[in-house]
Scaffold this motif. Structure first.
Motif, mmCIF file in Angstrom:
data_model
loop_
_atom_site.group_PDB
_atom_site.id
_atom_site.type_symbol
_atom_site.label_atom_id
_atom_site.label_comp_id
_atom_site.label_asym_id
_atom_site.label_seq_id
_atom_site.Cartn_x
_atom_site.Cartn_y
_atom_site.Cartn_z
ATOM 1 N N ASP A 268 39.064 26.981 -1.810
ATOM 2 C CA ASP A 268 40.118 28.727 -2.619
ATOM 3 C C ASP A 268 41.126 28.462 -3.484
ATOM 4 O OD1 ASP A 268 39.199 31.159 -3.390
ATOM 5 O OD2 ASP A 268 40.917 31.575 -1.941
ATOM 6 N N THR B 56 34.399 31.165 2.468
ATOM 7 C CA THR B 56 33.208 31.185 2.078
ATOM 8 C C THR B 56 32.960 29.528 1.422
ATOM 9 O OG1 THR B 56 32.054 32.152 0.880
ATOM 10 C CG2 THR B 56 31.991 33.081 2.586
ATOM 11 N N LEU B 57 31.797 29.145 0.725
ATOM 12 C CA LEU B 57 31.504 28.193 0.564
ATOM 13 C C LEU B 57 31.393 28.887 -1.535
ATOM 14 C CD1 LEU B 57 31.164 24.706 -0.483
ATOM 15 C CD2 LEU B 57 28.816 25.512 0.339
ATOM 16 N N TRP C 242 38.982 24.262 -6.295
ATOM 17 C CA TRP C 242 38.346 22.925 -6.765
ATOM 18 C C TRP C 242 39.277 22.318 -6.520
ATOM 19 C CZ3 TRP C 242 34.102 22.165 -2.983
ATOM 20 C CH2 TRP C 242 33.971 23.361 -2.573
ATOM 21 N N LEU D 32 30.268 19.390 3.404
ATOM 22 C CA LEU D 32 30.705 19.777 4.027
ATOM 23 C C LEU D 32 31.758 19.345 5.150
ATOM 24 C CD1 LEU D 32 30.406 23.939 3.302
ATOM 25 C CD2 LEU D 32 32.165 22.608 2.630
ATOM 26 N N LEU E 74 37.959 24.273 3.240
ATOM 27 C CA LEU E 74 37.304 24.955 1.646
ATOM 28 C C LEU E 74 38.820 26.192 1.894
ATOM 29 C CD1 LEU E 74 33.338 26.261 3.520
ATOM 30 C CD2 LEU E 74 34.179 24.946 1.246
ATOM 31 N N ARG F 295 26.330 22.108 0.803
ATOM 32 C CA ARG F 295 26.732 22.898 2.561
ATOM 33 C C ARG F 295 26.677 21.132 3.503
ATOM 34 N NH1 ARG F 295 28.317 27.130 4.074
ATOM 35 N NH2 ARG F 295 27.203 28.435 2.818
#
Length: 196
Positions: free
Chosen positions: A56, A120-121, A60, A177, A52, A174
């Motif tokens: 960021d 975070t996602l 992506w 991941l 993740l 999620r």
């Protein structure tokens, strides 16, 4: 103050690193299962075990020159060898006795360690720092020729997760991941790179 943790997808002998590249570098690496030119052996390369965090940083895989996300499986022995030669990118009074001591070590360092907020996602900062490791040109050949076991294309997975996020399906996203957990280090090595 944020806690420093190495969060990674690993097993008994290997650990996954993530890097974002253009097709010009990524496609030959995938074909050869190792980095080959135009990958540069003469400049620092940064490897990151947090999926993740790289999402960021690379937006992506939408950032120019970072369209392909590679998952590089390296030996745990290689990973820990890199960390054992690492110097933090900024002075930490809990690791170094004096700023001059840090500066002298940093100047000669083969490996750099930097801590940045985990994400975070949705890209929000967490109160935990994730590691990124800079390998200088003096150690890159070991990374490429000795430590790397396998290079996989994680781009389709990245596109899938990002697509689900854009559709508002966060719970489903999620589920795709990589399963990351805190990576264990011997206390002396942990202290050297700023983990307390």
């Amino acid at each position: 103050m944020n806690v420093n943790e190495i969060r990674a997808h690993y097993d008994d002998r290997s650990i996954i690193m993530y890097q974002a590249y253009s097709k010009a570098i990524a496609l030959p690496a995938l074909q050869n299962n190792r980095f080959v030119p135009p990958f540069s052996f003469n400049r620092m390369t940064w490897i990151k075990p947090s999926f993740l965090w790289l999402m960021d940083r690379s937006q992506w895989g939408l950032k120019s020159g970072q369209e392909m996300i590679l998952a590089i499986r390296i030996t745990r022995g290689g990973w820990e060898e890199a960390l054992s030669q690492a110097v933090l990118t900024s002075y930490d009074p809990q690791v170094y006795r004096h700023p001059d001591e840090w500066a002298a070590q940093f100047e000669k360092a083969l490996v750099h360690v930097q801590w940045d907020p985990e994400r975070t996602l949705r890209g929000k900062s967490l109160p935990v720092n994730s590691i990124q490791v800079g390998l200088s040109r003096h150690i890159i050949e070991k990374y490429v020729n000795e430590w790397t076991i396998e290079i996989q294309d994680a781009t389709p997975l990245v596109r899938k997760i990002h697509g689900l996020l854009r559709q508002g399906q966060e719970a489903k996203a999620r589920g795709f991941l990589p399963k990351e957990r805190v990576y264990p280090l011997k206390p002396a090595l942990a202290r050297q790179i700023g983990i307390r």
